[in-house]
Write a protein that holds these residues in place. Structure first.
Motif, PDB file in Angstrom:
ATOM      1  N   ARG A  77       0.818  -1.222   0.000  1.00  0.00           N
ATOM      2  CA  ARG A  77       0.000   0.000   0.000  1.00  0.00           C
ATOM      3  C   ARG A  77       0.851   1.273   0.000  1.00  0.00           C
ATOM      4  O   ARG A  77       0.386   2.335  -0.414  1.00  0.00           O
ATOM      5  CB  ARG A  77      -0.870   0.051   1.276  1.00  0.00           C
ATOM      6  CG  ARG A  77      -2.237  -0.559   1.106  1.00  0.00           C
ATOM      7  CD  ARG A  77      -2.999  -0.505   2.418  1.00  0.00           C
ATOM      8  NE  ARG A  77      -3.325   0.839   2.842  1.00  0.00           N
ATOM      9  CZ  ARG A  77      -3.062   1.328   4.058  1.00  0.00           C
ATOM     10  NH1 ARG A  77      -2.469   0.592   4.962  1.00  0.00           N
ATOM     11  NH2 ARG A  77      -3.396   2.556   4.359  1.00  0.00           N
ATOM     12  N   TYR A  78       2.072   1.146   0.532  1.00  0.00           N
ATOM     13  CA  TYR A  78       2.951   2.314   0.636  1.00  0.00           C
ATOM     14  C   TYR A  78       3.925   2.432  -0.532  1.00  0.00           C
ATOM     15  O   TYR A  78       4.740   3.358  -0.564  1.00  0.00           O
ATOM     16  CB  TYR A  78       3.727   2.272   1.961  1.00  0.00           C
ATOM     17  CG  TYR A  78       2.846   2.569   3.158  1.00  0.00           C
ATOM     18  CD1 TYR A  78       2.679   3.876   3.603  1.00  0.00           C
ATOM     19  CD2 TYR A  78       2.154   1.552   3.810  1.00  0.00           C
ATOM     20  CE1 TYR A  78       1.859   4.160   4.680  1.00  0.00           C
ATOM     21  CE2 TYR A  78       1.329   1.823   4.891  1.00  0.00           C
ATOM     22  CZ  TYR A  78       1.188   3.122   5.320  1.00  0.00           C
ATOM     23  OH  TYR A  78       0.366   3.415   6.382  1.00  0.00           O
ATOM     24  N   ALA A  79       3.857   1.515  -1.495  1.00  0.00           N
ATOM     25  CA  ALA A  79       4.869   1.451  -2.568  1.00  0.00           C
ATOM     26  C   ALA A  79       4.940   2.739  -3.389  1.00  0.00           C
ATOM     27  O   ALA A  79       6.013   3.137  -3.850  1.00  0.00           O
ATOM     28  CB  ALA A  79       4.592   0.256  -3.474  1.00  0.00           C
ATOM     29  N   ASP A  80       3.791   3.405  -3.566  1.00  0.00           N
ATOM     30  CA  ASP A  80       3.777   4.618  -4.384  1.00  0.00           C
ATOM     31  C   ASP A  80       3.613   5.875  -3.542  1.00  0.00           C
ATOM     32  O   ASP A  80       3.112   6.893  -4.005  1.00  0.00           O
ATOM     33  CB  ASP A  80       2.646   4.530  -5.419  1.00  0.00           C
ATOM     34  CG  ASP A  80       2.826   3.339  -6.346  1.00  0.00           C
ATOM     35  OD1 ASP A  80       3.972   3.098  -6.775  1.00  0.00           O
ATOM     36  OD2 ASP A  80       1.843   2.638  -6.617  1.00  0.00           O
ATOM     37  N   GLY A  81       4.039   5.779  -2.263  1.00  0.00           N
ATOM     38  CA  GLY A  81       3.931   6.941  -1.377  1.00  0.00           C
ATOM     39  C   GLY A  81       2.718   6.832  -0.475  1.00  0.00           C
ATOM     40  O   GLY A  81       2.243   5.737  -0.191  1.00  0.00           O
ATOM     41  N   CYS A  82       2.214   7.983  -0.056  1.00  0.00           N
ATOM     42  CA  CYS A  82       1.103   8.006   0.904  1.00  0.00           C
ATOM     43  C   CYS A  82      -0.143   7.333   0.321  1.00  0.00           C
ATOM     44  O   CYS A  82      -0.619   7.727  -0.748  1.00  0.00           O
ATOM     45  CB  CYS A  82       0.784   9.456   1.275  1.00  0.00           C
ATOM     46  SG  CYS A  82      -0.625   9.591   2.387  1.00  0.00           S
ATOM     47  N   PRO A  83      -0.684   6.310   1.016  1.00  0.00           N
ATOM     48  CA  PRO A  83      -1.879   5.631   0.503  1.00  0.00           C
ATOM     49  C   PRO A  83      -3.100   6.550   0.429  1.00  0.00           C
ATOM     50  O   PRO A  83      -4.008   6.303  -0.349  1.00  0.00           O
ATOM     51  CB  PRO A  83      -2.129   4.508   1.520  1.00  0.00           C
ATOM     52  CG  PRO A  83      -0.857   4.351   2.266  1.00  0.00           C
ATOM     53  CD  PRO A  83      -0.207   5.699   2.275  1.00  0.00           C
ATOM     54  N   THR A  87       0.815  10.765  -3.085  1.00  0.00           N
ATOM     55  CA  THR A  87       1.963  11.538  -3.553  1.00  0.00           C
ATOM     56  C   THR A  87       3.189  11.352  -2.665  1.00  0.00           C
ATOM     57  O   THR A  87       3.097  10.899  -1.532  1.00  0.00           O
ATOM     58  CB  THR A  87       1.644  13.051  -3.613  1.00  0.00           C
ATOM     59  OG1 THR A  87       1.349  13.502  -2.296  1.00  0.00           O
ATOM     60  CG2 THR A  87       0.477  13.327  -4.545  1.00  0.00           C
ATOM     61  N   ILE A  88       4.358  11.690  -3.224  1.00  0.00           N
ATOM     62  CA  ILE A  88       5.645  11.683  -2.520  1.00  0.00           C
ATOM     63  C   ILE A  88       6.279  13.054  -2.720  1.00  0.00           C
ATOM     64  O   ILE A  88       6.550  13.422  -3.854  1.00  0.00           O
ATOM     65  CB  ILE A  88       6.596  10.609  -3.087  1.00  0.00           C
ATOM     66  CG1 ILE A  88       6.006   9.195  -2.928  1.00  0.00           C
ATOM     67  CG2 ILE A  88       7.956  10.693  -2.411  1.00  0.00           C
ATOM     68  CD1 ILE A  88       6.850   8.097  -3.549  1.00  0.00           C
ATOM     69  N   PRO A  89       6.527  13.848  -1.674  1.00  0.00           N
ATOM     70  CA  PRO A  89       6.146  13.575  -0.289  1.00  0.00           C
ATOM     71  C   PRO A  89       4.640  13.685  -0.082  1.00  0.00           C
ATOM     72  O   PRO A  89       3.946  14.275  -0.907  1.00  0.00           O
ATOM     73  CB  PRO A  89       6.894  14.678   0.486  1.00  0.00           C
ATOM     74  CG  PRO A  89       7.074  15.788  -0.480  1.00  0.00           C
ATOM     75  CD  PRO A  89       7.217  15.141  -1.829  1.00  0.00           C
ATOM     76  N   CYS A  90       4.215  13.133   1.055  1.00  0.00           N
ATOM     77  CA  CYS A  90       2.799  13.169   1.427  1.00  0.00           C
ATOM     78  C   CYS A  90       2.275  14.600   1.435  1.00  0.00           C
ATOM     79  O   CYS A  90       2.912  15.503   1.977  1.00  0.00           O
ATOM     80  CB  CYS A  90       2.643  12.550   2.824  1.00  0.00           C
ATOM     81  SG  CYS A  90       1.011  12.785   3.553  1.00  0.00           S
ATOM     82  N   GLY A  91       1.095  14.779   0.826  1.00  0.00           N
ATOM     83  CA  GLY A  91       0.509  16.108   0.772  1.00  0.00           C
ATOM     84  C   GLY A  91      -0.750  16.234   1.617  1.00  0.00           C
ATOM     85  O   GLY A  91      -1.482  17.212   1.502  1.00  0.00           O
ATOM     86  N   CYS A  92      -1.005  15.233   2.474  1.00  0.00           N
ATOM     87  CA  CYS A  92      -2.196  15.292   3.341  1.00  0.00           C
ATOM     88  C   CYS A  92      -2.058  16.447   4.334  1.00  0.00           C
ATOM     89  O   CYS A  92      -0.960  16.813   4.721  1.00  0.00           O
ATOM     90  CB  CYS A  92      -2.354  13.984   4.132  1.00  0.00           C
ATOM     91  SG  CYS A  92      -2.688  12.527   3.137  1.00  0.00           S
TER      92      CYS A  92
END
Lengths: 93, 93
Positions: A77-83, A87-92
């Motif tokens: 679930r984390y392979a492509d960044g934030c589930p 996005t990478i980095p997380c944009g939450c």
């Protein structure tokens, strides 16, 4: 060692005994190991931390074996960044 | 995904934010995730368990990154079976 190899060696080393004790005992033991890791992170040496991190992942592998869960699949679930935001980095927020 | 890849993607996704919050916040968050995993194991679906196992390993990876610990090295203690007795299956009392 990869997660799949870890799950396999843990199964062969402790599987029979772990199943005899049951899932609740494994959850309790994992909680104990998390406590030891928390202490090692707060005041332990690098060697002690390495030890406790290894134990925690091993007990997670034990619990996963008992539940029939593949940890390699679980972390995918984390392979492509934030589930959540993807996005990478997380944009939450 | 292997543990090293997981640590890398977690670093790129959450590293900066995690460091800003500090280690104690990560320990607290990991404890919360362990609670969620315990509940999923007790009464959750396989999908929920997969989700919570993934979250727990991801938070262990976050904490390991903050402490400069290589999880692949940490689990190596279990590569040849029980670290205490050195056998497969474990022969400890």
């Amino acid at each position: 060692m990869e997660l799949a190899e870890l799950q396999d060696v843990i199964e062969r080393t402790y599987g029979e005994r772990d199943r005899a004790r049951g899932v609740s005992a494994t959850v309790a033991w994992l909680a104990e190991e998390i406590g030891e890791l928390a202490q090692a992170v707060r005041k332990g040496s690098e060697e002690q931390q390495l030890h406790e991190f290894g134990d925690v992942v091993a007990w997670v592998a034990t619990l996963a074996n008992q539940q029939g869960i593949d940890l390699t699949e679980a972390v995918q679930r984390y392979a492509d960044g934030c589930p959540r935001c993807g996005t990478i980095p997380c944009g939450c927020d």
